[in-house]
Enzyme design. Sequence first.
Site, PDB file in Angstrom:
ATOM      1  N   MET A  26       0.848  -1.195   0.000  1.00 17.34           N
ATOM      2  CA  MET A  26       0.000   0.000   0.000  1.00 17.34           C
ATOM      3  C   MET A  26       0.887   1.249   0.000  1.00 17.34           C
ATOM      4  O   MET A  26       0.416   2.350   0.302  1.00 17.34           O
ATOM      5  CB  MET A  26      -0.933  -0.005   1.204  1.00 17.34           C
ATOM      6  CG  MET A  26      -1.889  -1.193   1.175  1.00 17.34           C
ATOM      7  SD  MET A  26      -3.377  -0.912   2.130  1.00 17.34           S
ATOM      8  CE  MET A  26      -2.707  -0.726   3.753  1.00 17.34           C
ATOM      9  N   HIS A  33       9.202  -3.341   3.545  1.00 13.06           N
ATOM     10  CA  HIS A  33       8.784  -3.515   2.144  1.00 13.06           C
ATOM     11  C   HIS A  33      10.008  -3.738   1.254  1.00 13.06           C
ATOM     12  O   HIS A  33      10.002  -4.595   0.370  1.00 13.06           O
ATOM     13  CB  HIS A  33       8.072  -2.253   1.629  1.00 13.06           C
ATOM     14  CG  HIS A  33       6.828  -1.876   2.362  1.00 13.06           C
ATOM     15  ND1 HIS A  33       6.744  -0.759   3.158  1.00 13.06           N
ATOM     16  CD2 HIS A  33       5.597  -2.456   2.402  1.00 13.06           C
ATOM     17  CE1 HIS A  33       5.516  -0.651   3.642  1.00 13.06           C
ATOM     18  NE2 HIS A  33       4.805  -1.672   3.212  1.00 13.06           N
ATOM     19  N   ASP A 150       2.229  -9.624   8.587  1.00 16.09           N
ATOM     20  CA  ASP A 150       0.788  -9.880   8.432  1.00 16.09           C
ATOM     21  C   ASP A 150       0.600 -11.389   8.281  1.00 16.09           C
ATOM     22  O   ASP A 150       0.230 -11.875   7.211  1.00 16.09           O
ATOM     23  CB  ASP A 150       0.256  -9.114   7.221  1.00 16.09           C
ATOM     24  CG  ASP A 150       0.426  -7.622   7.394  1.00 16.09           C
ATOM     25  OD1 ASP A 150      -0.432  -6.998   8.011  1.00 16.09           O
ATOM     26  OD2 ASP A 150       1.460  -7.088   6.936  1.00 16.09           O
ATOM     27  N   GLN A 153      -2.743 -12.793   7.171  1.00 22.36           N
ATOM     28  CA  GLN A 153      -2.947 -12.462   5.755  1.00 22.36           C
ATOM     29  C   GLN A 153      -2.236 -13.495   4.883  1.00 22.36           C
ATOM     30  O   GLN A 153      -2.787 -13.992   3.892  1.00 22.36           O
ATOM     31  CB  GLN A 153      -2.394 -11.061   5.485  1.00 22.36           C
ATOM     32  CG  GLN A 153      -2.225 -10.722   4.024  1.00 22.36           C
ATOM     33  CD  GLN A 153      -1.753  -9.284   3.834  1.00 22.36           C
ATOM     34  OE1 GLN A 153      -2.515  -8.356   4.001  1.00 22.36           O
ATOM     35  NE2 GLN A 153      -0.493  -9.097   3.484  1.00 22.36           N
ATOM     36  N   SER A 185       6.376  -0.342  10.462  1.00 19.23           N
ATOM     37  CA  SER A 185       5.016  -0.237   9.926  1.00 19.23           C
ATOM     38  C   SER A 185       4.800   1.179   9.424  1.00 19.23           C
ATOM     39  O   SER A 185       5.304   2.138  10.021  1.00 19.23           O
ATOM     40  CB  SER A 185       4.004  -0.539  11.037  1.00 19.23           C
ATOM     41  OG  SER A 185       2.720  -0.085  10.650  1.00 19.23           O
TER      42      SER A 185
HETATM   43  P1  AMP Z   1       1.382  -2.999   3.436  1.00 12.73           P
HETATM   44  O1  AMP Z   1       1.947  -1.903   2.600  1.00 12.73           O
HETATM   45  O2  AMP Z   1       1.241  -2.666   4.881  1.00 12.73           O
HETATM   46  O3  AMP Z   1       0.127  -3.600   2.846  1.00 12.73           O
HETATM   47  O4  AMP Z   1       2.459  -4.171   3.398  1.00 12.73           O
HETATM   48  C1  AMP Z   1       2.879  -4.709   2.174  1.00 12.73           C
HETATM   49  C2  AMP Z   1       3.690  -5.945   2.445  1.00 12.73           C
HETATM   50  O5  AMP Z   1       4.816  -5.608   3.246  1.00 12.73           O
HETATM   51  C3  AMP Z   1       2.904  -7.024   3.225  1.00 12.73           C
HETATM   52  O6  AMP Z   1       3.237  -8.297   2.710  1.00 12.73           O
HETATM   53  C4  AMP Z   1       3.425  -6.841   4.629  1.00 12.73           C
HETATM   54  O7  AMP Z   1       3.350  -8.032   5.405  1.00 12.73           O
HETATM   55  C5  AMP Z   1       4.861  -6.464   4.362  1.00 12.73           C
HETATM   56  N1  AMP Z   1       5.429  -5.765   5.527  1.00 12.73           N
HETATM   57  C6  AMP Z   1       4.933  -4.667   6.159  1.00 12.73           C
HETATM   58  N2  AMP Z   1       5.692  -4.356   7.223  1.00 12.73           N
HETATM   59  C7  AMP Z   1       6.682  -5.277   7.273  1.00 12.73           C
HETATM   60  C8  AMP Z   1       7.775  -5.518   8.141  1.00 12.73           C
HETATM   61  N3  AMP Z   1       8.021  -4.744   9.199  1.00 12.73           N
HETATM   62  N4  AMP Z   1       8.591  -6.551   7.881  1.00 12.73           N
HETATM   63  C9  AMP Z   1       8.356  -7.377   6.810  1.00 12.73           C
HETATM   64  N5  AMP Z   1       7.342  -7.205   5.955  1.00 12.73           N
HETATM   65  C10 AMP Z   1       6.514  -6.187   6.178  1.00 12.73           C
END
Ligand code: AMP
Length: 278
Positions: A26, A33, A150, A153, A185
Amino acid sequence: MKLFTKKSDYQHYNLGQNRLGLVPTMGNLHQGHLNLVTESLKENDKTLVTIFVNPKQFGPNEDFSKYPRTLEDDLSALKGLTNSENILVFAPESTQEIYPPGFNTEISVHGLDQTMCGEHRPGHFQGVTTVVYQLFVTSKAHVAYFGQKDYQQFKIIEKMVKDLQLPISLKMVPIAREPSGLALSSRNQYLSNQQKNEAIILFNTLNELAKTYLKDPSESESLRQKYLMSSRSWQYLEIRDAETLRIPDKNTFKVVVAGAYFMGDTRLIDNVILKVRD
Ligand code: AMP
């Protein structure tokens, strides 16, 4: 690096024989990411990073409108990666690129959404699987990368891929953390410095529960109850079988200790995975 803002432009792009990795996000990219992207760049010829704040996965009282949208910074961060010339970015210019007028389909994976985030965010995972299914089909990727952050998910998407026999494999990448242990995050930026320091209670509690579970599962259950009672900031705190997301039983060989904690209005999630037998 190549940027697509329209689905049809991406669909006209000739991928040739290249092996493609997909990293759905996102946006508001942080090191977590970027770790997914780096992993994909290592394992594939091309990597498609999608950047789309998916309205369908936000509840009515959640932070969809204030979710950070930072496309220019995201593109710079991606350009800074080694082999960034192999990155394709799909950042839809409007929600209609993903959900055209009249779009009326939803993908639901039943069962695994009865606990943890699924229990507290009705409709959230339908929103996730509905967009991820489309991204899988549109991208034609061979493999998709998701974060352990996640975890639920990941398990739900894994089940969707299995049930629908989608021709894609999945990889889970470990959680990237700040030196304090706080999971990275996009929502951490809502926190003041003091809240960030306090937020470490989430990771510390999960570790404490995991350690106790290894010694004595029933003691960890009492401890879990005690933590939940100790503060209204916990939305949930669960110890679950890492495969079924049910209460662990004699067949359990891995557990996930997961929690959601409110720091003010900001909801943070984290988990640790624990092997309990071979
Ligand atoms: P999001 O942008 O929050 O939807 O996350 C996109 C992807 O990045 C998802 O697969 C999340 O699980 C992963 N992600 C987000 N934060 C982290 C983190 N701290 N460590 C590893 N992967 C992450």
